[in-house]
Motif scaffolding. Structure first.
Motif, mmCIF file in Angstrom:
data_model
loop_
_atom_site.group_PDB
_atom_site.id
_atom_site.type_symbol
_atom_site.label_atom_id
_atom_site.label_comp_id
_atom_site.label_asym_id
_atom_site.label_seq_id
_atom_site.Cartn_x
_atom_site.Cartn_y
_atom_site.Cartn_z
ATOM 1 N N THR A 218 0.829 -1.214 0.000
ATOM 2 C CA THR A 218 0.000 0.000 0.000
ATOM 3 C C THR A 218 0.858 1.257 0.000
ATOM 4 O O THR A 218 0.485 2.273 -0.607
ATOM 5 C CB THR A 218 -0.948 0.011 1.211
ATOM 6 N N GLU A 318 -10.654 -4.682 7.235
ATOM 7 C CA GLU A 318 -9.824 -3.477 7.258
ATOM 8 C C GLU A 318 -8.873 -3.438 6.067
ATOM 9 O O GLU A 318 -8.700 -2.391 5.424
ATOM 10 C CB GLU A 318 -9.041 -3.403 8.569
ATOM 11 N N ILE A 319 -8.251 -4.566 5.758
ATOM 12 C CA ILE A 319 -7.361 -4.602 4.590
ATOM 13 C C ILE A 319 -8.165 -4.352 3.315
ATOM 14 O O ILE A 319 -7.746 -3.600 2.429
ATOM 15 C CB ILE A 319 -6.625 -5.956 4.507
ATOM 16 N N ARG A 321 -10.851 -2.668 3.012
ATOM 17 C CA ARG A 321 -11.197 -1.241 2.963
ATOM 18 C C ARG A 321 -10.015 -0.412 2.476
ATOM 19 O O ARG A 321 -10.179 0.496 1.651
ATOM 20 C CB ARG A 321 -11.627 -0.772 4.354
ATOM 21 N N ARG A 322 -8.816 -0.721 2.957
ATOM 22 C CA ARG A 322 -7.632 0.032 2.548
ATOM 23 C C ARG A 322 -7.335 -0.160 1.067
ATOM 24 O O ARG A 322 -6.797 0.744 0.417
ATOM 25 C CB ARG A 322 -6.420 -0.395 3.376
ATOM 26 N N ARG A 324 -9.586 -0.426 -1.065
ATOM 27 C CA ARG A 324 -10.708 0.248 -1.733
ATOM 28 C C ARG A 324 -11.431 -0.683 -2.713
ATOM 29 O O ARG A 324 -11.724 -0.329 -3.856
ATOM 30 C CB ARG A 324 -10.217 1.501 -2.469
ATOM 31 N N VAL A 349 -5.608 3.616 -2.952
ATOM 32 C CA VAL A 349 -5.472 2.787 -1.756
ATOM 33 C C VAL A 349 -5.007 3.643 -0.584
ATOM 34 O O VAL A 349 -4.467 4.735 -0.750
ATOM 35 C CB VAL A 349 -4.483 1.627 -1.980
ATOM 36 N N GLU A 350 -5.226 3.115 0.613
ATOM 37 C CA GLU A 350 -4.837 3.821 1.829
ATOM 38 C C GLU A 350 -3.731 3.048 2.534
ATOM 39 O O GLU A 350 -3.853 1.836 2.749
ATOM 40 C CB GLU A 350 -6.045 3.948 2.762
ATOM 41 N N LYS A 351 -2.672 3.736 2.897
ATOM 42 C CA LYS A 351 -1.572 3.086 3.607
ATOM 43 C C LYS A 351 -2.000 2.697 5.020
ATOM 44 O O LYS A 351 -1.872 1.543 5.430
ATOM 45 C CB LYS A 351 -0.361 4.005 3.646
ATOM 46 N N GLY A 352 -2.489 3.649 5.781
ATOM 47 C CA GLY A 352 -2.984 3.372 7.122
ATOM 48 C C GLY A 352 -1.890 3.100 8.138
ATOM 49 O O GLY A 352 -0.704 3.020 7.815
#
Length: 363
Positions: A218, A318-319, A321-322, A324, A349-352
């Motif tokens: 990510t 959660e993964i 969602r990150r 997307r 994508v989101e690193k988080g």
């Protein structure tokens, strides 16, 4: 305590009449009880000779009253087993027996094999019903080789309250705790719990392997790629290990072998990390080559999300969602989603934050 001799009137179930029928049923249905060691235990018990069992009591007044003899109440294990059928409406006109029976599974502890694997199928046969299709036996959770117990502390043993699930979930999280318990021990065997063991699993499998994979992918995609344009390659070197992991996990779950399903999944995670080490995308400039590598890695993570969702649903969500992705990993249609090449991001994508911050032993 002084021995007291008692007499009481009882109704009996003629279990002895079902000895041959039970042995024949076990012969025709080798997968009726798993694992095989527990099946052998049940068969040996039947072969040793069955005696009729008392199913009512008159010396107590609590319990389910016997309809044809109000002075009797049913023995608790007799009426408890019947609940499997009455819960789906057996005996009512609007029952759901045809929908749920016998294609159901019982998951039971190893100390109650006799009731579920001998008494219960005989009771079903007596009622003209097919026994439940499968009984899976599980072992005990041990600490220091001892079974967790509420009473063992008086003898210097380990109490259930000495190990707080709430404290463990506060420290590790619900999903990691579930992962450790399911991965560490094959279903059917006794499992040994230790704080050192769960810490090692957490740091190695979750932080180092899965968490690091998600973080590095990510991070690179967010910095160098447009995730919405990435499409996995049909000829990626990850296609074969992905297919192998999916096939092995599917078979393992069907066989009630979740530890093997997770082993196959983590083998695929390892293959994906090795793929990234060879490709070294962190050294690559933005462009088609980098996009191809990262699309394959994102697709691998998508499949991993689905494979881990039965044990770690919150982490999988959660993964997902990150990344997307549309839908949900736990609600994904198996035949449609567990196929290579379905990764499509809706947005960047989101690193988080780290999914699994490392835990130091003794903290």
């Amino acid at each position: 305590r002084e021995l007291t001799e008692m007499q009481e009137e009882n109704w009996f179930f003629r279990l002895s009449a079902f000895e041959d029928r039970l042995l024949e049923y076990y012969e025709r249905h080798p997968g009726f009880v798993t694992p095989e060691t527990k099946r052998n235990e049940a068969v040996s018990f039947v072969k040793s000779g069955l005696r009729d069992i008392s199913i009512t009591r008159t010396s107590i007044d609590w319990g389910i009253e016997v309809p044809w003899d109000p002075g009797h109440v049913f023995y608790v294990w007799y009426d408890a087993l019947i609940n499997y059928l009455t819960a789906i409406g057996y005996g009512r006109e609007d029952d759901e027996v045809a929908e749920w029976w016998p294609s159901s599974h019982h998951l039971i502890g190893k100390e109650i094999i006799r009731f579920h694997c001998v008494w219960w199928p005989a009771m079903c046969m007596a009622a003209g019903l097919e026994p439940v299709s499968h009984v899976q036996i599980h072992g005990w959770l041990l600490v220091g080789g001892q079974k967790l117990s509420k009473t063992m502390a008086a003898e210097g043993g380990v109490r259930l309250t000495d190990i707080s699930p709430v404290m463990l979930t506060d420290e590790f999280g619900v999903d990691p705790l579930r992962y450790y318990l399911v991965r560490e021990t094959a279903l059917g065997n006794d499992g040994e719990f230790s704080h050192e063991g769960i810490t090692a699993r957490y740091n190695t499998d979750l932080a180092n392997n899965l968490g690091n994979l998600v973080a590095r992918v990510t991070t690179i995609v967010a910095a160098k790629c447009d995730a919405t344009t990435l499409v996995p390659r049909d000829d990626s070197e990850l296609v074969a290990p992905a297919r192998e992991a999916v096939d092995q996990a599917r078979v393992a779950w069907a066989r009630f072998a979740p530890s093997q399903a997770l082993e196959a999944t983590w083998s695929f995670i390892g293959a994906t990390n090795a793929f990234l080490e060879r490709q070294a995308p962190w050294k690559m400039e933005p462009g088609e080559s980098l996009d191809a590598v990262m699309a394959d890695a994102l697709e691998a993570i998508r499949l991993v999300c689905i494979l881990i969702s039965p044990v770690m649903p919150r982490v999988a969500e959660e993964i997902w969602r990150r990344l997307r992705l549309a839908g949900s990993p736990s609600a994904a249609p198996e035949e449609e989603y567990l196929v290579w090449g379905r990764y499509r991001a809706l947005e960047a994508v989101e690193k988080g934050e780290p999914l699994f911050p490392r835990i130091r032993s003794g903290e």
